[in-house]
Design an enzyme around this catalytic site. Structure first.
Site, short mmCIF file in Angstrom:
data_model
loop_
_atom_site.label_atom_id
_atom_site.label_comp_id
_atom_site.label_asym_id
_atom_site.label_seq_id
_atom_site.Cartn_x
_atom_site.Cartn_y
_atom_site.Cartn_z
N SER A 63 0.79 -1.24 0.00
CA SER A 63 0.00 0.00 0.00
C SER A 63 0.82 1.28 0.00
O SER A 63 0.23 2.38 -0.07
CB SER A 63 -0.95 0.00 1.19
OG SER A 63 -2.06 -0.84 0.95
N LYS A 66 0.04 3.82 -2.66
CA LYS A 66 -1.00 4.86 -2.53
C LYS A 66 -0.41 6.25 -2.32
O LYS A 66 -1.09 7.26 -2.56
CB LYS A 66 -1.95 4.49 -1.40
CG LYS A 66 -2.81 3.29 -1.75
CD LYS A 66 -3.47 2.65 -0.54
CE LYS A 66 -4.23 1.40 -0.99
NZ LYS A 66 -4.58 0.51 0.13
N SER A 118 -6.35 3.54 3.99
CA SER A 118 -5.79 2.60 3.02
C SER A 118 -6.86 1.88 2.20
O SER A 118 -6.72 0.69 1.87
CB SER A 118 -4.90 1.57 3.73
OG SER A 118 -3.93 1.05 2.85
N LYS A 227 2.74 6.06 6.01
CA LYS A 227 1.84 5.12 5.32
C LYS A 227 2.35 3.71 5.55
O LYS A 227 3.56 3.45 5.46
CB LYS A 227 1.79 5.42 3.82
CG LYS A 227 0.83 4.52 3.05
CD LYS A 227 -0.61 4.91 3.30
CE LYS A 227 -1.58 3.83 2.81
NZ LYS A 227 -1.65 2.67 3.71
#
Length: 394
Positions: A63, A66, A118, A227
């Site tokens: 992720s 992102k 997320s 993140k």
């Protein structure tokens, strides 16, 4: 008296010994012991590489993808535009913000849901809204990352980071992407959000960042954004930015086996960076000499220096390299040639002089033409007047 002299000599020796030990410790600061398979620590502002472990090896980011999707959406899209959620977005696996097919949301809200919670469904909704399909989005974001951000070892197949063998990046590329994104205040705000009220069609709740350091579950002073990522193939991944009031650092760790490992590694990297490095200004009046000629910075430039000693070298092309005391390259800055600049200045001056001379010649010709014009008009008037007098006499 002799006894006092001995005590004084001992005291001085003792102080000198510990001063020496302190200096040795500063110069020989040990490299961080990082458990994760790949890691990179960058100065957020200068992109100076302070630490790397397998930083150029292609890895799965999960992720962390992102981060790239978010800055692409912020720069390329209209955040106030309304996206219509597709069935494809709703059917995404993994973490979600529970979008409903046909639901309409502003692009900014989707970016928030994707980056804070997320949401894989939000990521696909963003891709389809911007470029029509995930496939078209992938082609465009890969081009964007190469041409705009400047990374060369990244290739994304989707906007969320769900596993695909052809979906990869490196720790260095991911840190550079994060630093690029951090220059955008909208991204920085969302990336640093700990808690956000979410009011979707089917889900109304406070969404929380998954980043344990950002929300204080793994305490570390100065965390301003982060993140998380995980798939069974990528293992644990993490991107984090911190600010100690003097310098900002971005740490990326990839493929940690345990969740705690990625946070421990990140803390170790920040300890290393904050204790060992500082900002300095490369003054535009400074001159650096290679074997061939002299160079200087185009403007005052922020650089990152090793507190234990920094070495600056310039080659014949004017590329200034900045190394730490171990000879590791931190960053490079392209300088301007003094000789070429002086030549350009002379050329500009010569061109300017020629331009002035041409203008003066033009003005001179205009003046002459004006005089001729006046004479011709005057002569014409005399002839006309004389002709009229002659006609009256006749």
């Amino acid at each position: 008296m002799l006894h006092l002299s001995k005590i004084s000599a001992f005291f001085i020796a003792f102080v000198m010994f510990w001063s020496y030990q302190a200096n040795v410790y500063a110069e020989e600061q040990p490299q961080p012991e990082v458990i994760s398979e790949a890691a990179c620590l960058l100065d957020t502002e200068t992109n100076a590489v302070l630490y790397n472990k397998n930083a150029d090896v292609k890895m799965y980011p999960a992720s962390l993808t992102k981060i790239a999707t978010a800055i692409y959406a912020i720069e390329k899209g209209d955040l106030d535009s309304v996206a219509v959620v597709s069935g494809n977005a709703v059917r995404q696996d993994g973490t979600r913000v529970y979008l409903v097919e046909g639901e309409q949301l502003p692009l900014k809200m989707l970016v928030q849901g994707m980056l804070v919670n997320s949401g894989n469904d939000a990521a696909v909704a963003i891709a389809e809204h911007l470029d029509g399909s995930v496939e078209a989005f992938s082609a465009k974001i890969n081009d964007y990352l190469k041409t705009k951000v400047g990374v060369q070892n990244t290739h994304f197949m989707n906007p969320s980071g769900l596993h695909d063998e052809n979906h990869y990046t490196t720790a260095l590329d991911m840190a550079v992407i994060t630093n690029y994104a951090m220059k955008n205040p909208i991204f920085a705000e969302i990336y640093g959000t700990k808690k956000l009220w979410w009011e979707g069609q089917s889900w109304k709740t406070n969404i929380l960042t998954h980043h344990a350091m950002l929300k204080g579950e793994f305490p570390y002073s100065g965390i301003i954004g982060g993140k998380t990522g995980y798939t069974s193939q990528s293992k644990q991944t993490l991107a984090t930015t911190a600010d100690n009031g003097k310098i900002k650092l971005t740490a990326v760790v990839l493929k940690s086996e345990q969740k705690q490992d990625k946070y421990r590694d990140t803390a170790v990297l920040f300890d290393y960076g904050f204790s060992g490095y500082q900002h300095s200004i490369l003054n535009r009046n400074e001159t650096f000499t290679s074997e061939q000629e002299e160079f200087f910075p185009k403007q005052d430039t922020v650089i990152t220096e090793d507190l234990a000693g920094t070495v600056k070298k310039v080659n014949d092309s004017g590329l200034l390299t900045i190394e730490n005391h171990n000879g590791q390259l931190l960053q490079s800055v392209q300088l301007m040639s003094k000789k070429e600049t002086e030549h350009a200045s002379v050329s500009q001056l010569s061109e300017g002089k020629k331009k002035i001379e041409k203008e003066e010649q033009k003005q001179g010709l205009d003046a002459v033409n004006s005089v001729y014009g006046v004479l011709i008009i005057g002569a014409a008037l005399i002839i006309i007047t004389a002709g009229r007098k002659f006609a009256k006499k006749v």
